[in-house]
Structures are given as C-alpha cells and as structure tokens.
Design an enzyme around this catalytic site. Structure first.
Site, short mmCIF file in Angstrom:
data_model
loop_
_atom_site.label_atom_id
_atom_site.label_comp_id
_atom_site.label_asym_id
_atom_site.label_seq_id
_atom_site.Cartn_x
_atom_site.Cartn_y
_atom_site.Cartn_z
N HIS A 1 0.78 5.25 1.22
CA HIS A 1 0.10 6.28 2.00
C HIS A 1 0.14 7.57 1.19
O HIS A 1 1.21 7.98 0.72
CB HIS A 1 0.83 6.55 3.31
CG HIS A 1 0.96 5.38 4.23
ND1 HIS A 1 0.30 5.30 5.43
CD2 HIS A 1 1.71 4.24 4.15
CE1 HIS A 1 0.63 4.17 6.05
NE2 HIS A 1 1.48 3.51 5.29
N HIS B 1 0.84 -1.20 0.00
CA HIS B 1 0.00 0.00 0.00
C HIS B 1 0.87 1.24 0.00
O HIS B 1 2.00 1.22 0.50
CB HIS B 1 -0.94 0.03 1.20
CG HIS B 1 -0.26 -0.12 2.52
ND1 HIS B 1 0.16 -1.34 3.00
CD2 HIS B 1 0.12 0.79 3.46
CE1 HIS B 1 0.74 -1.19 4.18
NE2 HIS B 1 0.75 0.10 4.47
P1 AMP Z 1 2.20 0.50 7.27
O1 AMP Z 1 2.85 0.78 8.59
O2 AMP Z 1 2.81 1.23 6.13
O3 AMP Z 1 2.07 -1.00 7.03
O4 AMP Z 1 0.74 1.11 7.39
C1 AMP Z 1 -0.40 0.39 7.72
C2 AMP Z 1 -1.49 1.42 7.94
O5 AMP Z 1 -2.73 0.75 7.95
C3 AMP Z 1 -1.37 2.18 9.27
O6 AMP Z 1 -1.23 3.56 8.98
C4 AMP Z 1 -2.69 1.85 9.96
O7 AMP Z 1 -3.22 2.97 10.64
C5 AMP Z 1 -3.59 1.44 8.81
N1 AMP Z 1 -4.68 0.55 9.14
C6 AMP Z 1 -4.61 -0.58 9.88
N2 AMP Z 1 -5.82 -1.15 9.96
C7 AMP Z 1 -6.69 -0.35 9.27
C8 AMP Z 1 -8.08 -0.40 8.98
N3 AMP Z 1 -8.86 -1.39 9.43
N4 AMP Z 1 -8.61 0.59 8.23
C9 AMP Z 1 -7.84 1.59 7.76
N5 AMP Z 1 -6.52 1.69 7.99
C10 AMP Z 1 -5.94 0.74 8.73
#
Ligand code: AMP
Ligand code: ZN
Length: 155
Positions: free
Chosen positions: A109, A107
């Site tokens: 951001h 993903h």
């Molecule tokens: P990363 O650290 O780059 O893997 O980012 C994962 C992101 O997913 C974090 O910013 C979390 O806040 C976000 N996240 C985790 N669970 C959910 C969810 N159910 N809905 C939306 N965002 C989420």
C-alpha cells in the site's frame, strides 16, 4: 480463471483504476482508500506474501527481476504521491492473516499523506514497551536467530 482477485484485476477481468504498469508490476487505486490516492503496488507474479517470495537459490532470474521491479515501482509511486499531494507517504505491507492481510497476493500500500490530511491507522507507538532490557535482548536474539537461519538456508 484464477480465483485470486488481484490476478483477475491484473488480467483485466475485474476493473481497476490503474496508475502505473510495466512488464512485471501494476499499481491501481485501492477501492477502500485510507487517504485520497491510496494505491496498491502489485507484482504480476502471484506470490502470496513477502514471506513466500523466492529467495536465494530458489529465486529464478525472473523472480529477481520482479523483486527489483517491485521496489522500483514502490519507490516511484511514493515519490509521485509526494509530488501529487504535496505531503508525505506511508507504506503498508500486510503479510499473513495475523498481519492483517485480506488479499493473499503480495502487495504494497502506498498511502499519500497530504498536509493536515488523515492519518492512516497505525500501531500505537510504545504500546509494546519491553518490561526490561533482558526481555528486549531476548526478543532481539530470537529475531537474529531467525535471520541467521534464513541466511543459512540460502534465503
Ligand atoms: P490487505 O489487507 O493488505 O490484504 O489489503 C487488501 C486491500 O485490497 C484492501 O485495502 C482493499 O480495500 C483492497 N481491495 C480489495 N478488492 C479490491 C479491488 N477490487 N480493487 C481495488 N482494491 C481492492
Ligand atoms: Zn494472485
């Protein structure tokens, strides 16, 4: 049922605040935003991280379409962030646990930056200055060798 939280979000098994979707990519709001409008752009295909995206001969036509669609969605969400919040935007992509990745489904951001708004966490500029030109050149050589190796492997 998948045990990947993002696969479950994409399947509609877990709710999300969706911003955009097409055949290959979905974007929704991050539940723990670094700034208002913090979005996640996620391919429907489950790729663990950028380093595991199929490349070269291993990439199917659908993989190539997904790769292109992902960049297009990142572009669109970034342009929309600028339009919606009147400032700029930052991209963040965490690959691997050491890269800070917490959800092992690729993903990007997209973090809107409103004028005067919060600054997302960042590495400190200059925190890892090279001790010498030789050290800099050695780091560059190591990086270039890995690039050449990947290209030689067809990825
Ligand atoms: P990363 O650290 O780059 O893997 O980012 C994962 C992101 O997913 C974090 O910013 C979390 O806040 C976000 N996240 C985790 N669970 C959910 C969810 N159910 N809905 C939306 N965002 C989420
Ligand atoms: Zn997944």
């Amino acid at each position: 049922m998948s045990d990947c939280i993002f696969c479950r979000i994409l399947a509609g098994e877990i709710p999300s605040t969706r911003l955009y979707e097409d055949d290959r990519v979905v974007a929704f709001l991050d539940v723990n935003p670094m700034a208002p409008g913090h979005a996640l752009v996620v391919p429907r295909r489950h790729w663990t991280d950028l380093a595991s995206v199929p490349a070269g001969a291993a990439a199917s036509a659908e993989d190539l379409e997904t790769r292109a669609a992902l960049f297009e969605a990142v572009r669109l969400l970034s342009a929309a962030a600028v339009r919606a919040f009147g400032g700029g935007a930052n991209l963040l992509q965490c690959t691997g646990v050491e890269g800070g990745q917490t959800v092992p489904h690729l993903h990007f951001h997209v973090i809107p930056r409103a004028p005067g708004g919060p600054v997302p966490p960042a590495f400190e500029s200059g925190a890892a200055r090279y001790a010498s030109d030789a050290e800099r050149d050695a780091v560059a050589a190591r990086f270039r060798a890995a690039i050449e190796a990947l290209r030689a492997e067809g990825r």
